[in-house]
Design an enzyme around this catalytic site. Structure first.
Site, PDB file in Angstrom:
ATOM      1  N   LYS A 150       0.839  -1.213   0.000  1.00 21.73           N
ATOM      2  CA  LYS A 150       0.000   0.000   0.000  1.00 21.73           C
ATOM      3  C   LYS A 150       0.868   1.255   0.000  1.00 21.73           C
ATOM      4  CE  LYS A 150      -1.944  -1.087   3.956  1.00 21.73           C
ATOM      5  NZ  LYS A 150      -1.259  -2.353   4.279  1.00 21.73           N
ATOM      6  N   ARG A 203      12.167  -5.020   4.658  1.00 22.34           N
ATOM      7  CA  ARG A 203      11.800  -3.620   4.387  1.00 22.34           C
ATOM      8  C   ARG A 203      12.733  -2.640   5.097  1.00 22.34           C
ATOM      9  NH1 ARG A 203       5.859  -1.719   5.372  1.00 22.34           N
ATOM     10  NH2 ARG A 203       6.083  -2.868   7.307  1.00 22.34           N
ATOM     11  N   ARG A 238      11.412  -0.505  10.835  1.00 21.66           N
ATOM     12  CA  ARG A 238      10.296  -0.211  11.740  1.00 21.66           C
ATOM     13  C   ARG A 238      10.283  -1.117  12.960  1.00 21.66           C
ATOM     14  NH1 ARG A 238       5.002   0.421   8.068  1.00 21.66           N
ATOM     15  NH2 ARG A 238       4.139  -0.734   9.833  1.00 21.66           N
TER      16      ARG A 238
HETATM   17  P1  AP5 Z   1       4.848  -1.569   1.864  1.00 21.28           P
HETATM   18  O1  AP5 Z   1       4.480  -0.773   0.660  1.00 21.28           O
HETATM   19  O2  AP5 Z   1       5.621  -0.899   2.943  1.00 21.28           O
HETATM   20  O3  AP5 Z   1       3.556  -2.322   2.447  1.00 21.28           O
HETATM   21  P2  AP5 Z   1       2.284  -1.753   3.202  1.00 21.28           P
HETATM   22  O4  AP5 Z   1       1.092  -2.450   2.627  1.00 21.28           O
HETATM   23  O5  AP5 Z   1       2.283  -0.264   3.206  1.00 21.28           O
HETATM   24  O6  AP5 Z   1       2.583  -2.376   4.627  1.00 21.28           O
HETATM   25  P3  AP5 Z   1       2.597  -1.751   6.083  1.00 21.28           P
HETATM   26  O7  AP5 Z   1       3.354  -2.750   6.911  1.00 21.28           O
HETATM   27  O8  AP5 Z   1       3.089  -0.338   6.093  1.00 21.28           O
HETATM   28  O9  AP5 Z   1       1.110  -1.783   6.395  1.00 21.28           O
HETATM   29  P4  AP5 Z   1       0.427  -1.769   7.740  1.00 21.28           P
HETATM   30  O10 AP5 Z   1      -0.936  -1.535   7.264  1.00 21.28           O
HETATM   31  O11 AP5 Z   1       0.631  -2.949   8.600  1.00 21.28           O
HETATM   32  O12 AP5 Z   1       1.200  -0.601   8.549  1.00 21.28           O
HETATM   33  P5  AP5 Z   1       0.790   0.885   8.927  1.00 21.28           P
HETATM   34  O13 AP5 Z   1       2.023   1.709   8.920  1.00 21.28           O
HETATM   35  O14 AP5 Z   1      -0.379   1.353   8.126  1.00 21.28           O
HETATM   36  O15 AP5 Z   1       5.645  -2.869   1.334  1.00 21.28           O
HETATM   37  C1  AP5 Z   1       6.169  -3.832   2.255  1.00 21.28           C
HETATM   38  C2  AP5 Z   1       7.545  -4.324   1.772  1.00 21.28           C
HETATM   39  O16 AP5 Z   1       7.392  -5.055   0.554  1.00 21.28           O
HETATM   40  C3  AP5 Z   1       8.530  -3.186   1.449  1.00 21.28           C
HETATM   41  O17 AP5 Z   1       9.817  -3.626   1.763  1.00 21.28           O
HETATM   42  C4  AP5 Z   1       8.372  -2.998  -0.083  1.00 21.28           C
HETATM   43  O18 AP5 Z   1       9.544  -2.474  -0.671  1.00 21.28           O
HETATM   44  C5  AP5 Z   1       8.087  -4.427  -0.533  1.00 21.28           C
HETATM   45  N1  AP5 Z   1       7.161  -4.491  -1.673  1.00 21.28           N
HETATM   46  C6  AP5 Z   1       6.109  -3.662  -1.956  1.00 21.28           C
HETATM   47  N2  AP5 Z   1       5.481  -4.063  -3.071  1.00 21.28           N
HETATM   48  C7  AP5 Z   1       6.130  -5.192  -3.478  1.00 21.28           C
HETATM   49  C8  AP5 Z   1       5.932  -6.092  -4.578  1.00 21.28           C
HETATM   50  N3  AP5 Z   1       4.934  -5.893  -5.462  1.00 21.28           N
HETATM   51  N4  AP5 Z   1       6.776  -7.163  -4.696  1.00 21.28           N
HETATM   52  C9  AP5 Z   1       7.794  -7.360  -3.796  1.00 21.28           C
HETATM   53  N5  AP5 Z   1       8.023  -6.531  -2.730  1.00 21.28           N
HETATM   54  C10 AP5 Z   1       7.205  -5.480  -2.588  1.00 21.28           C
HETATM   55  O19 AP5 Z   1       0.264   0.697  10.431  1.00 21.28           O
HETATM   56  C11 AP5 Z   1       1.124   0.430  11.505  1.00 21.28           C
HETATM   57  C12 AP5 Z   1       0.344   0.412  12.816  1.00 21.28           C
HETATM   58  O20 AP5 Z   1      -0.273   1.695  13.066  1.00 21.28           O
HETATM   59  C13 AP5 Z   1      -0.837  -0.586  12.896  1.00 21.28           C
HETATM   60  O21 AP5 Z   1      -0.411  -1.895  13.241  1.00 21.28           O
HETATM   61  C14 AP5 Z   1      -1.716   0.074  13.962  1.00 21.28           C
HETATM   62  O22 AP5 Z   1      -1.221  -0.172  15.274  1.00 21.28           O
HETATM   63  C15 AP5 Z   1      -1.565   1.563  13.665  1.00 21.28           C
HETATM   64  N6  AP5 Z   1      -2.585   2.085  12.734  1.00 21.28           N
HETATM   65  C16 AP5 Z   1      -2.348   2.665  11.523  1.00 21.28           C
HETATM   66  N7  AP5 Z   1      -3.492   3.033  10.938  1.00 21.28           N
HETATM   67  C17 AP5 Z   1      -4.493   2.674  11.775  1.00 21.28           C
HETATM   68  C18 AP5 Z   1      -5.909   2.782  11.713  1.00 21.28           C
HETATM   69  N8  AP5 Z   1      -6.545   3.322  10.650  1.00 21.28           N
HETATM   70  N9  AP5 Z   1      -6.640   2.286  12.756  1.00 21.28           N
HETATM   71  C19 AP5 Z   1      -6.029   1.746  13.833  1.00 21.28           C
HETATM   72  N10 AP5 Z   1      -4.689   1.618  13.959  1.00 21.28           N
HETATM   73  C20 AP5 Z   1      -3.930   2.075  12.933  1.00 21.28           C
END
Ligand code: AP5
Length: 222
Positions: free
Chosen positions: A13, A127, A161
């Site tokens: 994402k 990552r 992270r």
């Molecule tokens: P990346 O693009 O970083 O993946 P992502 O889907 O953004 O994954 P996240 O881990 O950031 O998502 P998340 O939803 O768990 O975390 P968030 O920060 O929102 O890609 C991942 C890796 O793969 C990278 O190394 C990339 O280079 C590689 N990659 C990408 N595409 C690829 C491909 N096609 N092929 C191969 N490799 C690829 O949330 C963190 C925390 O914040 C949550 O756990 C929660 O505690 C809190 N939080 C955030 N938002 C909320 C909310 N709305 N409500 C409640 N709590 C929340």
């Protein structure tokens, strides 16, 4: 254009949201990045969410809805937004609908990035992210174009992270299935949901998203 990217942790994402921001002048609204910035700044909110995030659980709907409402009110010159990490529960999706309606805005698409769960731990453990703009990279699958410099902002510092340890990733995946996956039918019922294959290479995923957006922009005949 206002978009949501949905998918489990590691689906890509953040990677795709950054590219959409760059190519279409949208603002990436990444709630995980916002919360990490609060933690870095040492704010009261940052301290309140720290333990929940480190355990891989979701921060409360109340906090998240207030945070996103503030950011939607500060969009400025952006040509729209791409939400990355919000909504993550049905109450968040309902609150988003209400806040957009109040502001005369609407969603164009909700794009689900589908992935095989087996790939996610590998993706997340490799990552690293830009410490300045938050862009995501991978040691093997997605390196910066110029070694040591962020593709988007040129910064030279990268970080891992705190919630990317395998046991926390498993808790984040469990939270995705229990609390976030139920919003897929919510958007399907509204005719907004589209899916792209997130197992393809990052550039191919970008092309699939672009094709989807181009299709919708094309004038319809008949
Ligand atoms: P990346 O693009 O970083 O993946 P992502 O889907 O953004 O994954 P996240 O881990 O950031 O998502 P998340 O939803 O768990 O975390 P968030 O920060 O929102 O890609 C991942 C890796 O793969 C990278 O190394 C990339 O280079 C590689 N990659 C990408 N595409 C690829 C491909 N096609 N092929 C191969 N490799 C690829 O949330 C963190 C925390 O914040 C949550 O756990 C929660 O505690 C809190 N939080 C955030 N938002 C909320 C909310 N709305 N409500 C409640 N709590 C929340």
């Amino acid at each position: 254009m206002n978009l949501i990217l949905l998918g489990p942790p590691g689906a890509g994402k953040g990677t795709q949201a950054k590219r959409l921001e760059d190519r279409h002048g949208l603002e990436q609204l990444a709630t995980g990045d916002m919360l990490r910035a609060e933690r870095e700044s040492g704010s009261e909110l940052g301290r309140r969410v720290q333990a929940v995030m480190d355990a891989g659980r979701l921060v409360s709907d109340e906090i998240m809805i207030a945070l996103i409402a503030q950011r939607i009110d500060r969009l400025g010159d952006a040509k729209g937004f791409v939400l990355d990490g919000f909504p993550r529960t049905v109450p968040q999706a309902e609150a988003l609908d209400a806040m957009l309606a109040q502001r005369g805005l609407k969603l164009d698409f909700v794009i689900e990035i589908t992935v095989d769960e087996a790939a996610l731990i590998d993706r997340i453990s490799g990552r690293f992210t830009c410490s300045s703009c938050g862009a995501s990279y991978h040691e093997r699958y997605n390196r910066p174009k110029v070694e040591g410099a962020c593709d988007f902002c040129g910064a030279a510092q990268f970080v891992h992270r705190a919630d990317d340890r395998p046991e926390t990733v498993r808790a984040r995946l469990a939270a995705y299935h229990a609390q976030t996956a139920p919003i897929l039918p919510y958007y399907r019922a509204r005719g907004l949901l589209r899916a792209v294959d997130g197992m393809a290479a990052p550039d191919q995923v970008t092309r699939a998203i672009e094709a989807l957006l181009a299709q919708s922009a094309a004038p319809s005949h008949g």
